[in-house]
Design an enzyme around this catalytic site. Structure first.
Site, PDB file in Angstrom:
ATOM      1  CG  HIS A  96      26.341  11.036 -46.639  1.00 44.26           C
ATOM      2  ND1 HIS A  96      25.337  10.248 -46.126  1.00 44.26           N
ATOM      3  CD2 HIS A  96      26.980  10.283 -47.568  1.00 44.26           C
ATOM      4  CE1 HIS A  96      25.385   9.062 -46.723  1.00 44.26           C
ATOM      5  NE2 HIS A  96      26.373   9.061 -47.609  1.00 44.26           N
ATOM      6  CD  GLU A  98      24.596   7.143 -44.316  1.00 43.31           C
ATOM      7  OE1 GLU A  98      25.734   7.323 -43.852  1.00 43.31           O
ATOM      8  OE2 GLU A  98      24.345   6.251 -45.171  1.00 43.31           O
ATOM      9  CB  SER A 214      24.103  -0.034 -54.037  1.00 42.20           C
ATOM     10  OG  SER A 214      23.415  -0.003 -52.798  1.00 42.20           O
TER      11      SER A 214
HETATM   12  P1  PGA Z   1      26.921   2.716 -50.326  1.00 39.65           P
HETATM   13  O1  PGA Z   1      27.044   4.182 -49.698  1.00 39.65           O
HETATM   14  O2  PGA Z   1      27.963   2.628 -51.411  1.00 39.65           O
HETATM   15  O3  PGA Z   1      27.185   1.796 -49.180  1.00 39.65           O
HETATM   16  O4  PGA Z   1      25.528   2.592 -50.864  1.00 39.65           O
HETATM   17  C1  PGA Z   1      27.336   5.300 -50.493  1.00 39.65           C
HETATM   18  C2  PGA Z   1      27.323   6.545 -49.640  1.00 39.65           C
HETATM   19  O5  PGA Z   1      26.475   6.662 -48.756  1.00 39.65           O
HETATM   20  O6  PGA Z   1      28.161   7.445 -49.829  1.00 39.65           O
END
Ligand code: PGA
Length: 251
Positions: A96, A98, A214
């Protein structure tokens, strides 16, 4: 043929009681409805065993959001793929953005994680995606191709066949700024072509490629209608059963 999949990524949200309640709500909603896609929730490590006990795995798959790049040993605070598998979970999100951005995950570490996930019968949901600067300077195809090549293309065709991909443009994650359905389709088609060049048409056609960033009930149907978009990886909108189910019902 490839599966359509809607997977929730809860990230670092919900206490254990909140998480159990949310899982129960999603499970209950799926009972009264014949979903046209596989539905999965990926939850914090601390929640896995408890949630595994309260959901019907025929209706709802369970996964972790990460796993360690070692099997076991002196790695304080880490959670291994065998540990994840021992809770009953069968999926794991890997790579991911992040994790790449805040925890310095490299393609080398990710190759180790993918190997351990597969060795422990966990299905990796492997994420790729460009940052805003790369979208704006036009290098996004190259960036995503490189993430695929470095993170996954060491696998055999048989192993690659077990991977679920998620294209998540980093500029669309948690920002409310979704990629347009055409932008998603363009990248998903590119990813499929890249897989075909490496593993052949059959593997490429059988790979599920999810869109993330999103995604919500109001835009899911248009995204999922695109031929190469096989579902979604859902962050914020997965934190309430109603909005998550709204996306499941977009199929
Ligand atoms: P989000 O995150 O739907 O809040 O944009 C998606 C993700 O990071 O998997």
């Amino acid at each position: 043929m490839r599966k359509n999949i809607v997977a929730g990524n809860w990230k670092m949200n919900t206490t254990l009681p909140e998480g159990i309640k949310l899982a129960e709500e999603v499970n209950a909603a799926l009972k009264g409805f014949s979903a046209k896609c596989d539905v999965v929730i990926c939850v914090p490590f601390t929640h896995l065993a408890s949630i595994n006990n309260v959901i019907d795995k025929e209706l709802l798959g369970l996964g972790a959001e990460n796993c360690a790049n070692h099997v076991k040993g002196a790695y304080t605070g880490e959670v291994s793929a065998p540990m994840v598998a021992s809770t009953g979970a069968t999926y794991v999100i890997l790579g991911h953005s992040e994790r790449r951005q805040y925890y310095g995950e490299t393609s080398e570490t990710l190759r180790e994680k993918v190997r351990l996930a597969l060795d422990n019968n966990l299905t990796p949901i492997f994420c790729v995606g460009e940052v805003l600067e790369e979208r704006e300077n036009g290098s996004y195809f190259e960036v995503v191709k490189c993430q695929l090549e470095e993170g996954l293309f060491n696998l055999s065709a048989e192993e690659f066949g077990k991977i679920i991909l998620a294209y998540e443009p980093v500029w669309a994650i948690g920002t409310g700024k979704t990629a347009t359905d055409d932008q998603a389709q363009e990248m998903h088609a590119f990813i499929r072509k890249t897989i075909e060049e490496k593993y052949g048409k059959e593997v490429a056609e059988n790979t599920s490629i999810l869109y993330g960033g999103s995604c919500k009930p109001s835009n899911a149907a248009a995204l999922f209608a695109k031929p190469d978009v096989d579902g979604g990886l859902i962050g914020g909108a997965a934190l309430e059963a109603e909005s998550f189910m709204g996306i499941v019902k977009a199929f």
